[in-house]
Scaffold this motif. Structure first.
Motif, PDB file in Angstrom:
ATOM      1  N   UNK A  98      -1.292  -0.497  20.690  1.00 13.68           N
ATOM      2  CA  UNK A  98      -1.564  -1.490  21.726  1.00 13.68           C
ATOM      3  C   UNK A  98      -0.727  -1.233  22.976  1.00 13.68           C
ATOM      4  N   UNK A  99       0.423  -0.599  22.828  1.00 14.11           N
ATOM      5  CA  UNK A  99       1.298  -0.342  23.959  1.00 14.11           C
ATOM      6  C   UNK A  99       0.856   0.806  24.846  1.00 14.11           C
ATOM      7  N   UNK A 100      -0.088   1.631  24.382  1.00  7.64           N
ATOM      8  CA  UNK A 100      -0.511   2.796  25.160  1.00  7.64           C
ATOM      9  C   UNK A 100      -1.139   2.409  26.499  1.00  7.64           C
ATOM     10  N   UNK A 101      -2.115   1.497  26.530  1.00  2.21           N
ATOM     11  CA  UNK A 101      -2.682   1.150  27.844  1.00  2.21           C
ATOM     12  C   UNK A 101      -1.635   0.604  28.824  1.00  2.21           C
ATOM     13  N   UNK A 102      -0.729  -0.246  28.327  1.00  4.31           N
ATOM     14  CA  UNK A 102       0.326  -0.778  29.196  1.00  4.31           C
ATOM     15  C   UNK A 102       1.248   0.344  29.680  1.00  4.31           C
ATOM     16  N   UNK A 103       1.572   1.247  28.774  1.00  3.66           N
ATOM     17  CA  UNK A 103       2.445   2.354  29.130  1.00  3.66           C
ATOM     18  C   UNK A 103       1.788   3.252  30.179  1.00  3.66           C
ATOM     19  N   UNK A 104       0.478   3.483  30.048  1.00  7.47           N
ATOM     20  CA  UNK A 104      -0.235   4.273  31.059  1.00  7.47           C
ATOM     21  C   UNK A 104      -0.133   3.601  32.427  1.00  7.47           C
ATOM     22  N   UNK A 167      -9.450  -0.332  16.062  1.00  9.14           N
ATOM     23  CA  UNK A 167     -10.836  -0.093  16.455  1.00  9.14           C
ATOM     24  C   UNK A 167     -10.814   0.780  17.712  1.00  9.14           C
ATOM     25  N   UNK A 168     -11.352   1.983  17.603  1.00 12.35           N
ATOM     26  CA  UNK A 168     -11.329   2.954  18.708  1.00 12.35           C
ATOM     27  C   UNK A 168     -11.954   2.367  19.977  1.00 12.35           C
ATOM     28  N   UNK A 169     -13.036   1.612  19.843  1.00 12.43           N
ATOM     29  CA  UNK A 169     -13.717   1.053  21.013  1.00 12.43           C
ATOM     30  C   UNK A 169     -12.845   0.026  21.736  1.00 12.43           C
ATOM     31  N   UNK A 170     -12.135  -0.801  20.978  1.00 10.72           N
ATOM     32  CA  UNK A 170     -11.240  -1.799  21.576  1.00 10.72           C
ATOM     33  C   UNK A 170     -10.113  -1.087  22.331  1.00 10.72           C
ATOM     34  N   UNK A 171      -9.541  -0.056  21.707  1.00 15.30           N
ATOM     35  CA  UNK A 171      -8.438   0.688  22.319  1.00 15.30           C
ATOM     36  C   UNK A 171      -8.911   1.391  23.583  1.00 15.30           C
ATOM     37  N   UNK A 172     -10.077   2.042  23.507  1.00 11.92           N
ATOM     38  CA  UNK A 172     -10.613   2.756  24.668  1.00 11.92           C
ATOM     39  C   UNK A 172     -10.913   1.793  25.808  1.00 11.92           C
ATOM     40  N   UNK A 173     -11.452   0.629  25.483  1.00 15.02           N
ATOM     41  CA  UNK A 173     -11.724  -0.379  26.520  1.00 15.02           C
ATOM     42  C   UNK A 173     -10.423  -0.824  27.193  1.00 15.02           C
ATOM     43  N   UNK A 180      -7.610   3.920  33.417  1.00 15.16           N
ATOM     44  CA  UNK A 180      -7.557   5.304  32.974  1.00 15.16           C
ATOM     45  C   UNK A 180      -8.673   5.582  31.984  1.00 15.16           C
ATOM     46  N   UNK A 181      -8.932   6.846  31.780  1.00 13.51           N
ATOM     47  CA  UNK A 181      -9.935   7.253  30.812  1.00 13.51           C
ATOM     48  C   UNK A 181      -9.416   8.507  30.099  1.00 13.51           C
ATOM     49  N   UNK A 182      -9.764   8.633  28.856  1.00  9.89           N
ATOM     50  CA  UNK A 182      -9.388   9.831  28.110  1.00  9.89           C
ATOM     51  C   UNK A 182     -10.654  10.656  27.953  1.00  9.89           C
TER      52      UNK A 182
END
Length: 185
Positions: A98-104, A167-173, A180-182
């Motif tokens: 969960x911290x990855x999007x915030x960290x980005x 859930x990959x979709x929740x994380x990607x969203x 950002x986008x991977x």
């Protein structure tokens, strides 16, 4: 050396040979190994590097690299290297994800900083989970040890729907919402 056709072909051949053996190594590892080996042959035989290529054998190098990788995996698992990772549905692991999007967002998209942050947090989560079985940690936690279950309850109370991060979709969203986008180039 790395800009030569011979070098690029040697890397491609070695990676293909490794793939046939079911072994995956980073191309940079293969490149470094080939450069070191060809340079060593040239030095030992006192010949130019371009002449040393005639002694290169991609299949033999792939065999050696595959044996080394297998021996490393066996020795690591036999010795129980490292603290065990937490279970995959672990609330703390979800918190790291969960911290990855915030960290980005906080780092302005500095992927290296994000990876270091994730690696450190994942390592700490695994270490805390495995400390009671870690002989190297004896005496470092005090007489009470760590109440791992209490830690997991606290995280779950702070964020009740923590499992959504698996859930990959929740994380990607969430990554996309951070701007950002991977994607693969």
């Amino acid at each position: 050396m790395r800009n030569t056709k011979a070098f690029k072909e040697a890397v491609a051949q070695t990676l293909a040979e490794l793939a046939h053996r079911g072994v995956t190594l980073a191309p940079s590892t293969v490149e470094d190994t080939i450069e070191k080996n060809v340079s060593a042959v040239a030095e030992q035989l006192r010949i130019q590097v371009r002449s040393a290529w005639r002694y290169f054998d991609a299949a033999a190098l792939a065999d050696r690299l595959a044996r080394s990788a297998s021996a490393f995996e066996e020795s690591s698992s036999e010795k129980g290297v490292g603290a065990p990772m937490p279970p995959i549905d672990n609330p703390e692991l979800a918190l790291v994800l969960a911290g990855v999007p915030d960290s980005l967002a906080q780092t302005g998209g500095d992927l290296y900083a994000v990876i270091v942050n994730v690696a450190v947090n994942a390592w700490m989560a695994g270490h805390i989970h495995g400390e009671d079985g870690c002989a190297g940690c004896d005496g470092s936690r005090g007489p009470a040890g760590h109440d791992w279950q209490a830690r997991m309850r606290t995280i779950t109370e702070m964020q009740p729907n923590i499992s959504k991060w698996f859930d990959r979709d929740v994380w990607t969203a969430a990554v996309n919402d951070a701007g950002y986008a991977v994607t693969r180039r």
